[in-house]
Design an enzyme around this catalytic site. Structure first.
Site, PDB file in Angstrom:
ATOM      1  N   ARG A  59       0.963  -1.198   0.048  1.00 12.98           N
ATOM      2  CA  ARG A  59       0.031   0.068  -0.141  1.00 12.98           C
ATOM      3  C   ARG A  59       1.035   1.422   0.008  1.00 12.98           C
ATOM      4  O   ARG A  59       0.548   2.255  -0.744  1.00 12.98           O
ATOM      5  CB  ARG A  59      -1.099   0.023   1.108  1.00 12.98           C
ATOM      6  CG  ARG A  59      -2.272  -0.817   1.039  1.00 12.98           C
ATOM      7  CD  ARG A  59      -3.357  -0.511   2.046  1.00 12.98           C
ATOM      8  NE  ARG A  59      -4.021   0.718   1.746  1.00 12.98           N
ATOM      9  CZ  ARG A  59      -5.111   1.054   1.132  1.00 12.98           C
ATOM     10  NH1 ARG A  59      -5.795   0.238   0.240  1.00 12.98           N
ATOM     11  NH2 ARG A  59      -5.407   2.055   0.920  1.00 12.98           N
ATOM     12  N   HIS A 108      -6.957   7.988  12.725  1.00 13.61           N
ATOM     13  CA  HIS A 108      -6.493   6.501  12.378  1.00 13.61           C
ATOM     14  C   HIS A 108      -4.941   6.571  12.199  1.00 13.61           C
ATOM     15  O   HIS A 108      -4.450   5.441  11.609  1.00 13.61           O
ATOM     16  CB  HIS A 108      -7.133   5.914  11.350  1.00 13.61           C
ATOM     17  CG  HIS A 108      -8.577   5.820  11.864  1.00 13.61           C
ATOM     18  ND1 HIS A 108      -9.703   5.473  10.921  1.00 13.61           N
ATOM     19  CD2 HIS A 108      -9.308   5.880  13.039  1.00 13.61           C
ATOM     20  CE1 HIS A 108     -10.788   5.166  11.557  1.00 13.61           C
ATOM     21  NE2 HIS A 108     -10.557   5.578  12.915  1.00 13.61           N
ATOM     22  N   CYS A 141       6.968   0.159  17.274  1.00 13.37           N
ATOM     23  CA  CYS A 141       7.008  -1.383  17.823  1.00 13.37           C
ATOM     24  C   CYS A 141       5.805  -1.926  18.192  1.00 13.37           C
ATOM     25  O   CYS A 141       5.074  -1.281  19.026  1.00 13.37           O
ATOM     26  CB  CYS A 141       8.060  -1.440  18.811  1.00 13.37           C
ATOM     27  SG  CYS A 141       8.286  -3.067  19.680  1.00 13.37           S
ATOM     28  N   THR A 195     -17.213   9.056   3.299  1.00 14.67           N
ATOM     29  CA  THR A 195     -17.025   8.103   4.681  1.00 14.67           C
ATOM     30  C   THR A 195     -18.137   7.129   4.405  1.00 14.67           C
ATOM     31  O   THR A 195     -19.198   7.739   4.424  1.00 14.67           O
ATOM     32  CB  THR A 195     -16.498   8.414   5.830  1.00 14.67           C
ATOM     33  OG1 THR A 195     -16.853   7.499   7.125  1.00 14.67           O
ATOM     34  CG2 THR A 195     -17.496   9.514   6.284  1.00 14.67           C
ATOM     35  N   ASN A 199     -21.102  12.401  -0.669  1.00 10.98           N
ATOM     36  CA  ASN A 199     -20.873  11.011  -1.137  1.00 10.98           C
ATOM     37  C   ASN A 199     -21.067  10.801  -2.179  1.00 10.98           C
ATOM     38  O   ASN A 199     -22.295  11.145  -2.617  1.00 10.98           O
ATOM     39  CB  ASN A 199     -21.299  10.057   0.168  1.00 10.98           C
ATOM     40  CG  ASN A 199     -20.472   8.950   0.120  1.00 10.98           C
ATOM     41  OD1 ASN A 199     -20.305   8.212  -0.857  1.00 10.98           O
ATOM     42  ND2 ASN A 199     -20.147   8.411   1.321  1.00 10.98           N
TER      43      ASN A 199
HETATM   44  P1  NAD Z   1     -14.759   3.335   3.364  1.00 13.89           P
HETATM   45  O1  NAD Z   1     -14.031   2.467   2.423  1.00 13.89           O
HETATM   46  O2  NAD Z   1     -15.433   2.607   4.180  1.00 13.89           O
HETATM   47  O3  NAD Z   1     -15.836   4.171   2.213  1.00 13.89           O
HETATM   48  C1  NAD Z   1     -15.628   5.192   1.565  1.00 13.89           C
HETATM   49  C2  NAD Z   1     -16.650   6.025   1.263  1.00 13.89           C
HETATM   50  O4  NAD Z   1     -16.386   6.839   0.045  1.00 13.89           O
HETATM   51  C3  NAD Z   1     -17.933   5.377   0.736  1.00 13.89           C
HETATM   52  O5  NAD Z   1     -19.065   5.697   1.492  1.00 13.89           O
HETATM   53  C4  NAD Z   1     -17.863   5.772  -0.778  1.00 13.89           C
HETATM   54  O6  NAD Z   1     -19.298   5.793  -1.280  1.00 13.89           O
HETATM   55  C5  NAD Z   1     -17.375   7.135  -0.751  1.00 13.89           C
HETATM   56  N1  NAD Z   1     -16.617   7.579  -2.020  1.00 13.89           N
HETATM   57  C6  NAD Z   1     -15.872   6.759  -2.877  1.00 13.89           C
HETATM   58  N2  NAD Z   1     -15.428   7.532  -3.830  1.00 13.89           N
HETATM   59  C7  NAD Z   1     -15.879   8.895  -3.710  1.00 13.89           C
HETATM   60  C8  NAD Z   1     -15.488  10.249  -4.393  1.00 13.89           C
HETATM   61  N3  NAD Z   1     -14.824  10.266  -5.274  1.00 13.89           N
HETATM   62  N4  NAD Z   1     -16.193  11.250  -3.687  1.00 13.89           N
HETATM   63  C9  NAD Z   1     -16.942  11.041  -2.302  1.00 13.89           C
HETATM   64  N5  NAD Z   1     -17.292   9.915  -1.757  1.00 13.89           N
HETATM   65  C10 NAD Z   1     -16.533   9.025  -2.476  1.00 13.89           C
HETATM   66  O7  NAD Z   1     -13.961   4.452   3.799  1.00 13.89           O
HETATM   67  P2  NAD Z   1     -13.779   5.042   5.346  1.00 13.89           P
HETATM   68  O8  NAD Z   1     -15.359   5.312   5.862  1.00 13.89           O
HETATM   69  O9  NAD Z   1     -13.095   6.236   5.473  1.00 13.89           O
HETATM   70  O10 NAD Z   1     -13.639   3.763   6.637  1.00 13.89           O
HETATM   71  C11 NAD Z   1     -12.674   2.691   6.284  1.00 13.89           C
HETATM   72  C12 NAD Z   1     -11.292   2.935   7.152  1.00 13.89           C
HETATM   73  O11 NAD Z   1     -10.507   2.868   5.852  1.00 13.89           O
HETATM   74  C13 NAD Z   1     -10.921   4.282   7.767  1.00 13.89           C
HETATM   75  O12 NAD Z   1     -10.543   3.774   9.140  1.00 13.89           O
HETATM   76  C14 NAD Z   1      -9.526   4.535   7.169  1.00 13.89           C
HETATM   77  O13 NAD Z   1      -8.557   4.640   8.191  1.00 13.89           O
HETATM   78  C15 NAD Z   1      -9.136   3.529   6.086  1.00 13.89           C
HETATM   79  N6  NAD Z   1      -8.646   3.869   4.938  1.00 13.89           N
HETATM   80  C16 NAD Z   1      -7.914   4.997   4.743  1.00 13.89           C
HETATM   81  C17 NAD Z   1      -7.531   5.271   3.306  1.00 13.89           C
HETATM   82  C18 NAD Z   1      -6.650   6.365   3.120  1.00 13.89           C
HETATM   83  O14 NAD Z   1      -5.989   6.832   3.980  1.00 13.89           O
HETATM   84  N7  NAD Z   1      -6.613   6.954   1.692  1.00 13.89           N
HETATM   85  C19 NAD Z   1      -7.908   4.373   2.297  1.00 13.89           C
HETATM   86  C20 NAD Z   1      -8.618   3.104   2.496  1.00 13.89           C
HETATM   87  C21 NAD Z   1      -9.036   3.200   3.751  1.00 13.89           C
HETATM   88 ZN    ZN Z   2      10.328  -2.395  21.206  1.00 12.39          ZN
END
Ligand code: NAD
Ligand code: ZN
Length: 273
Positions: free
Chosen positions: A96, A148, A156, A218, A243
């Site tokens: 990633r 997060h 560690c 989200t 969203n």
């Molecule tokens: P999620 O993957 O659960 O949901 C993503 C949301 O974004 C969905 O509701 C979707 O419909 C919406 N979406 C997708 N493309 C979009 C766009 N172009 N514009 C607007 N909305 C859009 O993500 P989450 O709710 O953040 O929760 C999942 C966990 O995943 C979090 O804890 C996070 O830390 C982690 N995560 C982080 C990253 C990152 O840092 N970029 C990437 C993936 C997951």
């Molecule tokens: Zn240690």
């Protein structure tokens, strides 16, 4: 460890085209929110993986590709998985990191940064809280609370010592802590773990004090972050969701359906002109 990827700044918003990229229905919905957003003394914004999707970073709901297509992200970003099989989880994060390292903020990140800075000059406070572990908000120029953790940092798994030195993302071998020989892991909050206390308290305070709470990209499924909108609502805030595929959350008062990279620049261009 400092990020090894580049950080290019730009304004990200072309005010002449901001509306033309935005679907008509969303333009109408944006106009209905302008006076409320202008009047709000304090606004709390919560972002999720969806805001970084247009930068090319997959969300957790997207199907994984290549080597990892048979794994679900939720099963890897998980403390139980690391305890059972640290090598697989570490390898996935190294993969990633390679995927994310050349990704840049998109117009949504830049527009939020521009709005946050402008609001400060108008006596309005915008608290930006993110569930994302990428650093695209800060690269775009925002001040942001990370609930997060940080993809580019390591710690560690036993003594929690954090590591600053660079790691070669192409190397999947597990690393050991110099102090206690525990495995090195990303400094990220995984499913099954608690949130950092200081950041969570700041986010709760922002949610309690805001007049408008905006949830962007989200799925609102991951708690406790998903509870911030409910907390804001209990304290009288108006709740807006941006969203691509709006959630069915009962606390939402208004939905701006569409891509964050189209809706937010259009909204901000209207607000700050
Ligand atoms: P999620 O993957 O659960 O949901 C993503 C949301 O974004 C969905 O509701 C979707 O419909 C919406 N979406 C997708 N493309 C979009 C766009 N172009 N514009 C607007 N909305 C859009 O993500 P989450 O709710 O953040 O929760 C999942 C966990 O995943 C979090 O804890 C996070 O830390 C982690 N995560 C982080 C990253 C990152 O840092 N970029 C990437 C993936 C997951
Ligand atoms: Zn240690």
């Amino acid at each position: 460890m400092s990020p090894t990827h580049s950080s290019t700044k730009g304004d990200g918003i072309d005010e002449n085209t901001a509306f033309s990229d935005c679907p008509d229905a969303a333009v109408q919905a944006i106009k209905l929110q302008l006076s409320r957003l202008r009047a709000a003394k304090s606004i709390c914004i919560l972002t999720g993986a969806g805001i970084s999707a247009e930068s090319g970073i997959p969300t957790f709901r997207d199907k994984q590709t290549g080597l990892w297509e048979n794994y679900r992200a939720e099963e890897l970003a998980n403390i139980a998985a690391f305890e059972r099989d640290p090598k697989t989880v570490w390898s996935w994060y190294q993969w990633r990191r390679q995927l994310v390292q050349d990704k840049l903020p998109n117009p949504a990140h830049y527009a939020l940064a521009q709005w946050q800075a402008w609001a400060g000059t108008q006596g309005q406070n915008i608290d930006l809280v993110t569930q994302n572990v990428d650093d695209l908000h800060e690269t775009a120029g925002s001040e942001v609370i990370h609930l997060h953790g940080h993809l580019w940092q390591n710690k560690c798994s036993q003594c929690e010592l954090t590591f600053e030195e660079d790691v070669d993302y192409a190397n999947n071998e597990l690393l050991r802590c110099e102090a206690c020989a525990g495995y090195v892991r990303p400094n990220i909050v995984w499913f099954g773990e608690g949130l950092p206390q200081k950041e969570w308290q700041a986010a709760e305070l922002a949610a309690k004090n805001c007049a408008v709470f905006i949830s962007i990209g989200t799925s609102s499924l991951v708690y406790p972050a998903a509870g911030l909108a409910q907390l804001a609502k209990q304290h009288g805030a108006y709740i807006i969701e941006i969203n691509l595929n709006p959630t069915q959350s009962a606390v939402v008062d208004s939905v701006l359906a569409g891509k964050a990279g189209e809706i937010i620049p259009a909204l901000v261009a209207q607000l700050i002109t």
